[in-house]
Design a protein around this motif. Sequence first.
Motif, PDB file in Angstrom:
ATOM      1  N   TRP A 600       0.848  -1.190   0.000  1.00 33.56           N
ATOM      2  CA  TRP A 600       0.000   0.000   0.000  1.00 33.56           C
ATOM      3  C   TRP A 600       0.881   1.236   0.000  1.00 33.56           C
ATOM      4  O   TRP A 600       2.105   1.133   0.026  1.00 33.56           O
ATOM      5  CB  TRP A 600      -1.000  -0.013   1.164  1.00 33.56           C
ATOM      6  N   PHE A 601       0.257   2.423  -0.031  1.00 32.10           N
ATOM      7  CA  PHE A 601       1.011   3.675  -0.123  1.00 32.10           C
ATOM      8  C   PHE A 601       1.286   4.302   1.232  1.00 32.10           C
ATOM      9  O   PHE A 601       1.755   5.440   1.300  1.00 32.10           O
ATOM     10  CB  PHE A 601       0.267   4.676  -1.009  1.00 32.10           C
ATOM     11  N   HIS A 602       1.010   3.600   2.323  1.00 30.95           N
ATOM     12  CA  HIS A 602       1.332   4.118   3.653  1.00 30.95           C
ATOM     13  C   HIS A 602       2.777   3.767   3.958  1.00 30.95           C
ATOM     14  O   HIS A 602       3.066   2.677   4.455  1.00 30.95           O
ATOM     15  CB  HIS A 602       0.411   3.506   4.712  1.00 30.95           C
ATOM     16  N   SER A 603       3.685   4.677   3.665  1.00 30.49           N
ATOM     17  CA  SER A 603       5.100   4.348   3.822  1.00 30.49           C
ATOM     18  C   SER A 603       5.507   4.185   5.286  1.00 30.49           C
ATOM     19  O   SER A 603       6.570   3.642   5.578  1.00 30.49           O
ATOM     20  CB  SER A 603       5.972   5.420   3.159  1.00 30.49           C
ATOM     21  N   SER A 604       4.656   4.626   6.227  1.00 32.86           N
ATOM     22  CA  SER A 604       5.012   4.528   7.641  1.00 32.86           C
ATOM     23  C   SER A 604       4.841   3.119   8.190  1.00 32.86           C
ATOM     24  O   SER A 604       5.270   2.830   9.303  1.00 32.86           O
ATOM     25  CB  SER A 604       4.167   5.498   8.467  1.00 32.86           C
ATOM     26  N   SER A 605       4.186   2.226   7.445  1.00 33.67           N
ATOM     27  CA  SER A 605       3.990   0.854   7.912  1.00 33.67           C
ATOM     28  C   SER A 605       3.794  -0.052   6.706  1.00 33.67           C
ATOM     29  O   SER A 605       3.609   0.411   5.582  1.00 33.67           O
ATOM     30  CB  SER A 605       2.774   0.773   8.842  1.00 33.67           C
ATOM     31  N   VAL A 606       3.832  -1.356   6.953  1.00 28.12           N
ATOM     32  CA  VAL A 606       3.569  -2.327   5.891  1.00 28.12           C
ATOM     33  C   VAL A 606       2.303  -3.097   6.240  1.00 28.12           C
ATOM     34  O   VAL A 606       1.979  -3.269   7.417  1.00 28.12           O
ATOM     35  CB  VAL A 606       4.756  -3.298   5.704  1.00 28.12           C
ATOM     36  N   PRO A 607       1.561  -3.564   5.234  1.00 30.02           N
ATOM     37  CA  PRO A 607       0.322  -4.284   5.530  1.00 30.02           C
ATOM     38  C   PRO A 607       0.593  -5.576   6.286  1.00 30.02           C
ATOM     39  O   PRO A 607       1.536  -6.311   5.986  1.00 30.02           O
ATOM     40  CB  PRO A 607      -0.249  -4.582   4.133  1.00 30.02           C
ATOM     41  N   GLY A 608      -0.221  -5.852   7.281  1.00 27.72           N
ATOM     42  CA  GLY A 608      -0.160  -7.115   8.010  1.00 27.72           C
ATOM     43  C   GLY A 608      -1.348  -7.971   7.640  1.00 27.72           C
ATOM     44  O   GLY A 608      -1.432  -8.485   6.531  1.00 27.72           O
ATOM     45  N   ILE A 609      -2.301  -8.099   8.572  1.00 28.15           N
ATOM     46  CA  ILE A 609      -3.543  -8.826   8.300  1.00 28.15           C
ATOM     47  C   ILE A 609      -4.713  -7.892   8.567  1.00 28.15           C
ATOM     48  O   ILE A 609      -4.754  -7.207   9.588  1.00 28.15           O
ATOM     49  CB  ILE A 609      -3.656 -10.079   9.185  1.00 28.15           C
ATOM     50  N   THR A 610      -5.644  -7.848   7.627  1.00 25.52           N
ATOM     51  CA  THR A 610      -6.872  -7.081   7.808  1.00 25.52           C
ATOM     52  C   THR A 610      -8.040  -8.050   7.842  1.00 25.52           C
ATOM     53  O   THR A 610      -8.178  -8.888   6.936  1.00 25.52           O
ATOM     54  CB  THR A 610      -7.066  -6.063   6.675  1.00 25.52           C
ATOM     55  N   ALA A 611      -8.844  -7.975   8.888  1.00 23.61           N
ATOM     56  CA  ALA A 611     -10.024  -8.834   9.039  1.00 23.61           C
ATOM     57  C   ALA A 611     -11.270  -8.004   8.778  1.00 23.61           C
ATOM     58  O   ALA A 611     -11.476  -6.964   9.407  1.00 23.61           O
ATOM     59  CB  ALA A 611     -10.063  -9.453  10.432  1.00 23.61           C
ATOM     60  N   ILE A 612     -12.090  -8.452   7.826  1.00 27.70           N
ATOM     61  CA  ILE A 612     -13.319  -7.744   7.471  1.00 27.70           C
ATOM     62  C   ILE A 612     -14.511  -8.653   7.773  1.00 27.70           C
ATOM     63  O   ILE A 612     -14.586  -9.774   7.252  1.00 27.70           O
ATOM     64  CB  ILE A 612     -13.330  -7.348   5.980  1.00 27.70           C
ATOM     65  N   ASP A 613     -15.414  -8.190   8.618  1.00 29.40           N
ATOM     66  CA  ASP A 613     -16.667  -8.904   8.838  1.00 29.40           C
ATOM     67  C   ASP A 613     -17.546  -8.671   7.614  1.00 29.40           C
ATOM     68  O   ASP A 613     -17.951  -7.537   7.333  1.00 29.40           O
ATOM     69  CB  ASP A 613     -17.358  -8.398  10.103  1.00 29.40           C
ATOM     70  N   ILE A 614     -17.816  -9.731   6.861  1.00 29.58           N
ATOM     71  CA  ILE A 614     -18.479  -9.568   5.566  1.00 29.58           C
ATOM     72  C   ILE A 614     -19.895  -9.031   5.730  1.00 29.58           C
ATOM     73  O   ILE A 614     -20.377  -8.259   4.891  1.00 29.58           O
ATOM     74  CB  ILE A 614     -18.496 -10.914   4.802  1.00 29.58           C
TER      75      ILE A 614
END
Length: 681
Positions: A600-614
């Motif tokens: 992603w374009f957030h240079s301050s962090s890297v993507p980990g795990i995103t949980a979405i309740d469908i």
Amino acid sequence: MGRGRPGGSRPAAVQGTGGSSAISKCSAAARGYVRDRFLRLLVGRRRRRAPLVHRGYYIRARAVDHCVQDFLLKTRSHPRTQILSLGAGFDSLYFRLKDMGLLHHTVVYEVDFPNVACQKATLIKRMEELSALAGDTGGEGSGVLTLSGEDYKLLGVDLSELFELERALGEAGLDNAMPTLFIAEVVLTYMENSRSDALIQWAAERFTRACFLLYEQMHPEDAFGRVMQQHFKQQSSALHSLAQYPDCEAQRRRFLEKGWTECSVMDMNEFFTCCTPEDEQQRVQALEPFDEYEEWHLKCSHYFVLTASKGMEPSWTPLLPSMTVPGHDGPVRSAGSVTAAVCAVHSEISGLRRYGHRSVLIKPNVILTTGGFGEEDGQHCRMRSFHVLIKHAGCWKAGCLKKQNPDKRWDERLYHSVSCLSNSLALVVGGRTSPSSAGLGMLGLKLPETCNALDPDDISVEPVSLQPEPAALRWRHSATEVIFKGEKYLFLYGGRSAMEPVLGDWCFLHTRELSCTVIPVEGAVPESRHSHSACSWKGGALIAGGLGAAEQPLGSVFFLRELEHGFQWQRVETCPPLVPRYSHTAHVHDGKLLLVGGVWFHSSSVPGITAIDIMTGLCVNYTINVEHLEWPLMLHNHSSVFLPDEEELLLIGGGGNCFSFGTHLNPEPVLLSLSSILTSH
């Protein structure tokens, strides 16, 4: 990476990076990324660089030129102005500005190590075209001034010797009262922080009206940053500023604390998106075949451009964006972390060091990995072997599969999809060899009917040619099992091809007949994308993220829902909005969509795990704790397999070409326990 930069404890090594940088700039110019006919005169050696390197040096040159020309435009009412290029190396800035007629009232001063300045002066004097522009008067002063023209002064001084630098510049005619632009293009970071800080403060204190342009690296702490740092250490050119000034905000504070009154800074993803006209973006993206989006965006998130000023009326603000980057503002909130642990695998082979591959659970506790680019027989290449992981008694065992027909090549493809159609057949769709070649078609992988083997050596695989299907000629797509009127189909969606940089079409591939079937689809069509994720859910498909038409990450989630007469696109609204990303993997478990890694374009962090309740759209981010890993974990171009009984995620492979810093391949599979996420979400 610099331009032949002074300062630092290892001058020869630092100067070496400048030579490599000049060659890369010359290669980018030869391919049309930048318009510069003078580089070839200043750079003796020529070498063709990779498209990724071309883009990296393009954005650097674009940022510098953008800011320099803005300074000249804003100060054109002044009778005289000055540009002081620190660590100029064999850069051609003066000659380009002179040739464009932009130096009517500006003198350019360049400073570098004495031997670099002498080499450049000799080159200029030998080249009639260069010497005519520079107009050398022949006066070399004290010997520090290696070339002196009416509007061009070339000095050989070590930047870390501030007293000597000030004296030499004064003798060469630098006027502290004139509007002055300082340029430091990957220069200060090679100096000890005390010396580079002193130089920044000296420029603010000594000059009445001053501007500063800085281009450097940042974010040393994540996986890409660690690989970047290691590269420069191996070159004996350590990046000193990273520890004390690791990000944009730290650099901004640095300049304000050293006497500059205004300061703006942005990473290069933001600069390319917000300060580069759309038609120029499209021109660059079309120059040559390109398929290293992840590494391009990671490179851009680890470099910044900074502009500072004092005493300027009106204010000098060249980095005012013409637009904002979606999902770029502010830090990403995290609800917790998941710890990564190396997955112990009993194996004598290294077949899982790869990226752009696919891993799929072909039977309970049996994982097949195919394709990608990685390490095989001690060499980096497109992977020929099929790899299998078998779990027995809590332990994983790895091996390379035997091919029943070893003479039949399977095209060694990347960015394909693999789907299990039955216990004995897996279907490979699409993929590519190179970005300039047409996408590859379909291929069947015949597996044993029964598999009770506890050893990878007991399993074989047989590639089976299938009828051509034009819809399969794509890569970076998705293939998802959906059900319509009780029949199973593979929903092929998105991706890209050699002719189209992004696709938005789809087809329904009947799993028994392996031919496309027309099924009506209604609803607003999602925007075209590739490198997205797709999961089966309730007979339909969940599509998340991806890279869109303008090479911008997408944050949308769509559900392809089965109806009585066909399917319907439905947008899944998430709260808070999903941070745009691509090159991630995804899984569905117990009504939750899990997105894993990506870019992603957030240079301050890297993507980990995103949980979405469908059902509710609730979107929660978790970081991945890598403190127990002895190597950088790059979670893009990877594969992941969800193990529902254990509530664990097995991450396989991942990595890529890290700009000019070398290739990083995650060396071992990694396990993530998701029980806490699945319970708390």
